[in-house]
Design a protein around this motif. Sequence first.
Motif, PDB file in Angstrom:
ATOM      1  N   GLN A 133      52.079  24.041  31.315  1.00 36.16           N
ATOM      2  CA  GLN A 133      50.619  24.412  31.524  1.00 36.16           C
ATOM      3  C   GLN A 133      50.475  25.827  31.119  1.00 36.16           C
ATOM      4  O   GLN A 133      51.308  26.683  31.702  1.00 36.16           O
ATOM      5  CB  GLN A 133      50.376  24.377  32.922  1.00 36.16           C
ATOM      6  CG  GLN A 133      48.829  24.668  33.035  1.00 36.16           C
ATOM      7  CD  GLN A 133      48.070  24.445  34.627  1.00 36.16           C
ATOM      8  OE1 GLN A 133      48.963  24.509  35.666  1.00 36.16           O
ATOM      9  NE2 GLN A 133      47.130  24.211  34.640  1.00 36.16           N
ATOM     10  N   GLU A 145      53.924  27.077  32.603  1.00 30.44           N
ATOM     11  CA  GLU A 145      54.727  26.765  33.921  1.00 30.44           C
ATOM     12  C   GLU A 145      55.015  25.263  33.518  1.00 30.44           C
ATOM     13  O   GLU A 145      54.280  24.502  33.211  1.00 30.44           O
ATOM     14  CB  GLU A 145      53.773  26.685  35.231  1.00 30.44           C
ATOM     15  CG  GLU A 145      54.539  26.183  36.311  1.00 30.44           C
ATOM     16  CD  GLU A 145      53.691  26.301  37.683  1.00 30.44           C
ATOM     17  OE1 GLU A 145      52.685  26.724  37.854  1.00 30.44           O
ATOM     18  OE2 GLU A 145      54.331  25.693  38.665  1.00 30.44           O
ATOM     19  N   ASN A 178      59.602  25.397  38.720  1.00 26.51           N
ATOM     20  CA  ASN A 178      59.568  25.074  40.096  1.00 26.51           C
ATOM     21  C   ASN A 178      60.981  25.044  40.680  1.00 26.51           C
ATOM     22  O   ASN A 178      61.410  23.805  40.713  1.00 26.51           O
ATOM     23  CB  ASN A 178      58.536  24.419  40.673  1.00 26.51           C
ATOM     24  CG  ASN A 178      57.215  24.543  40.228  1.00 26.51           C
ATOM     25  OD1 ASN A 178      56.601  25.583  40.852  1.00 26.51           O
ATOM     26  ND2 ASN A 178      56.678  24.048  39.313  1.00 26.51           N
ATOM     27  N   ASP A 188      55.598  31.562  44.751  1.00 23.06           N
ATOM     28  CA  ASP A 188      54.645  30.608  44.375  1.00 23.06           C
ATOM     29  C   ASP A 188      53.806  30.217  45.780  1.00 23.06           C
ATOM     30  O   ASP A 188      54.072  30.726  46.579  1.00 23.06           O
ATOM     31  CB  ASP A 188      55.450  29.305  43.647  1.00 23.06           C
ATOM     32  CG  ASP A 188      54.581  28.454  42.992  1.00 23.06           C
ATOM     33  OD1 ASP A 188      53.310  28.933  42.593  1.00 23.06           O
ATOM     34  OD2 ASP A 188      54.955  27.481  42.459  1.00 23.06           O
ATOM     35  N   ASP A 189      52.384  29.811  45.092  1.00 23.09           N
ATOM     36  CA  ASP A 189      51.696  29.342  46.390  1.00 23.09           C
ATOM     37  C   ASP A 189      51.262  30.524  47.148  1.00 23.09           C
ATOM     38  O   ASP A 189      51.194  30.191  48.568  1.00 23.09           O
ATOM     39  CB  ASP A 189      52.289  27.977  46.984  1.00 23.09           C
ATOM     40  CG  ASP A 189      52.394  26.952  46.040  1.00 23.09           C
ATOM     41  OD1 ASP A 189      51.857  26.967  44.968  1.00 23.09           O
ATOM     42  OD2 ASP A 189      52.928  25.858  46.488  1.00 23.09           O
ATOM     43  N   GLU A 234      46.088  31.249  40.406  1.00 24.02           N
ATOM     44  CA  GLU A 234      46.608  29.633  39.814  1.00 24.02           C
ATOM     45  C   GLU A 234      45.294  28.899  40.147  1.00 24.02           C
ATOM     46  O   GLU A 234      44.346  29.278  41.126  1.00 24.02           O
ATOM     47  CB  GLU A 234      47.572  29.403  40.986  1.00 24.02           C
ATOM     48  CG  GLU A 234      48.920  29.524  40.347  1.00 24.02           C
ATOM     49  CD  GLU A 234      49.857  28.834  41.277  1.00 24.02           C
ATOM     50  OE1 GLU A 234      50.592  28.087  40.582  1.00 24.02           O
ATOM     51  OE2 GLU A 234      49.982  28.922  42.536  1.00 24.02           O
ATOM     52  N   GLY A 235      45.326  27.799  39.834  1.00 23.77           N
ATOM     53  CA  GLY A 235      44.246  26.700  39.978  1.00 23.77           C
ATOM     54  C   GLY A 235      42.905  26.974  39.708  1.00 23.77           C
ATOM     55  O   GLY A 235      42.027  26.436  40.348  1.00 23.77           O
ATOM     56  N   GLU A 285      39.636  26.644  38.244  1.00 26.33           N
ATOM     57  CA  GLU A 285      38.914  25.308  37.794  1.00 26.33           C
ATOM     58  C   GLU A 285      37.414  25.691  37.195  1.00 26.33           C
ATOM     59  O   GLU A 285      36.644  24.973  36.592  1.00 26.33           O
ATOM     60  CB  GLU A 285      38.767  24.316  38.764  1.00 26.33           C
ATOM     61  CG  GLU A 285      40.004  23.493  39.278  1.00 26.33           C
ATOM     62  CD  GLU A 285      39.946  22.317  40.100  1.00 26.33           C
ATOM     63  OE1 GLU A 285      38.881  22.183  40.544  1.00 26.33           O
ATOM     64  OE2 GLU A 285      41.049  21.912  40.380  1.00 26.33           O
ATOM     65  N   PHE A 319      43.014  24.650  35.346  1.00 24.60           N
ATOM     66  CA  PHE A 319      42.557  23.613  34.375  1.00 24.60           C
ATOM     67  C   PHE A 319      41.341  24.232  33.585  1.00 24.60           C
ATOM     68  O   PHE A 319      40.914  23.640  32.470  1.00 24.60           O
ATOM     69  CB  PHE A 319      41.940  22.305  35.205  1.00 24.60           C
ATOM     70  CG  PHE A 319      42.842  21.659  35.674  1.00 24.60           C
ATOM     71  CD1 PHE A 319      44.397  21.671  35.354  1.00 24.60           C
ATOM     72  CD2 PHE A 319      42.821  20.672  36.776  1.00 24.60           C
ATOM     73  CE1 PHE A 319      45.350  21.032  36.075  1.00 24.60           C
ATOM     74  CE2 PHE A 319      43.714  19.789  37.383  1.00 24.60           C
ATOM     75  CZ  PHE A 319      45.035  20.193  37.235  1.00 24.60           C
TER      76      PHE A 319
HETATM   77  O1    G Z   1      52.759  24.679  43.438  1.00 30.60           O
HETATM   78  P1    G Z   1      52.395  24.631  42.094  1.00 30.60           P
HETATM   79  O2    G Z   1      51.615  26.087  41.670  1.00 30.60           O
HETATM   80  O3    G Z   1      53.887  24.824  41.368  1.00 30.60           O
HETATM   81  O4    G Z   1      51.588  23.595  41.628  1.00 30.60           O
HETATM   82  C1    G Z   1      51.029  23.432  40.428  1.00 30.60           C
HETATM   83  C2    G Z   1      50.287  22.231  40.250  1.00 30.60           C
HETATM   84  O5    G Z   1      49.073  22.435  40.308  1.00 30.60           O
HETATM   85  C3    G Z   1      50.516  21.274  38.947  1.00 30.60           C
HETATM   86  O6    G Z   1      50.834  19.976  39.620  1.00 30.60           O
HETATM   87  C4    G Z   1      49.564  21.367  38.199  1.00 30.60           C
HETATM   88  O7    G Z   1      49.065  20.304  37.540  1.00 30.60           O
HETATM   89  C5    G Z   1      48.212  21.533  39.196  1.00 30.60           C
HETATM   90  N1    G Z   1      47.461  22.402  38.729  1.00 30.60           N
HETATM   91  C6    G Z   1      47.238  23.332  37.903  1.00 30.60           C
HETATM   92  N2    G Z   1      46.158  23.908  37.380  1.00 30.60           N
HETATM   93  C7    G Z   1      45.202  23.249  38.471  1.00 30.60           C
HETATM   94  C8    G Z   1      44.083  23.328  38.498  1.00 30.60           C
HETATM   95  O8    G Z   1      43.113  24.186  37.997  1.00 30.60           O
HETATM   96  N3    G Z   1      43.135  22.514  39.574  1.00 30.60           N
HETATM   97  C9    G Z   1      44.141  21.681  40.323  1.00 30.60           C
HETATM   98  N4    G Z   1      43.424  20.848  41.056  1.00 30.60           N
HETATM   99  N5    G Z   1      45.222  21.605  39.912  1.00 30.60           N
HETATM  100  C10   G Z   1      45.873  22.301  39.172  1.00 30.60           C
END
Ligand code: G
Length: 352
Positions: free
Chosen positions: A128, A142, A193, A255-256, A311-312, A314, A333
Amino acid sequence: MDTNAPGSPLASWSWNPETGVIDLTVPAGSGAFGLAGQWTLDSLRHVVDGLSGARLRQSFRPGQRGDTAEVINCALALPDGRRVQLIGGYLAPLEARGIVIVEGEPPRASPRPALEDVPPPPLNPVFQPIFDARTRRLCGFEALARWGAGLAVDPRVLEEAGLASAMLLHAAELRAGLTRTTGDQPEPFVGVNLTALDLARPDLPEFVSALQAAHRLPPGALVIELTEQAALRDRKHAMATLERLAEAGAHIALDDFGAGHSSFAWLLEAPANSLKLDADLTGRAGSPRARSVISGVIAMARELGLSVTAEGLESEALADVLTELGADRLQGFALGRPLSASAALALWQVRS
Ligand code: G
Ligand code: MN
């Protein structure tokens, strides 16, 4: 029916090369319950189809010097024609463990191909993209584990399977392909990870060191992403391993961060280079309270000399808010979905 679908109990195996016994834990209703129990390889050979005993033994032999970096991937066929795959690796010279994947419906009448003609579903890592928040240039990836048919692997499953070494190999390979034409940009990186069991492996830092050397990677080219959960089992040992990983040239990302297990102690103790703001937190950046928390965490990270990846993400709007709040890098995403290695390399050519 895919028995490793989300929610279904996981089948697993463990192998002791000293006793020569493989222990298969297969939940009832998983379609391969008949395999549950302890087997010698010879006895197992009699209940599966189309596989020579030699090949079964070959799959489970300890590597050279008990090399724990080796991945075990053994495809078996059940008498009804379905494929069972045992995937995992050595956690220690005398302990290999992994997961059991049962695939496919029993065929009706059609003759099935010989096992040797059916390629096993390989570990297909995807990557990603991660972008610089200000320039929006691609700055790294990642690595995420996917199985053959697009089935996502939960990191908790990976922990059981001990497949970190395979992911590190793929990550280093991708990173070696991320070259720059100009020298004024920061070095690209690929994150992997790792889990508690991975951290417990004594040879992990040497493995990372060997990868760095083999591909002539600069420090920071590989980023180890860890949740605090991964360090909880044996905190002292985990911290020592992190120090050794850092010496080996890997960077460490917390992470997280901001969800579940992520304490201030973690921030204090871990020799980290960056932190990744969890999607739970970044997803709420529309609210003033969440924005206060996020800018507080970012200010703390600054004080500690850590860079911050949001992260994450959308939506573009969220990406803009997180940039405004001071995040250094953006992932999600809205900016980029996970890509195959070749697509990742192609994107690197146009976006770096
Ligand atoms: O915990 P970690 O940060 O490693 O998680 C990465 C996960 O998050 C992957 O499975 C990836 O596909 C997912 N992911 C990445 N970007 C997004 C996003 O924008 N939205 C969502 N729902 N999941 C995402
Ligand atoms: Mn991660």
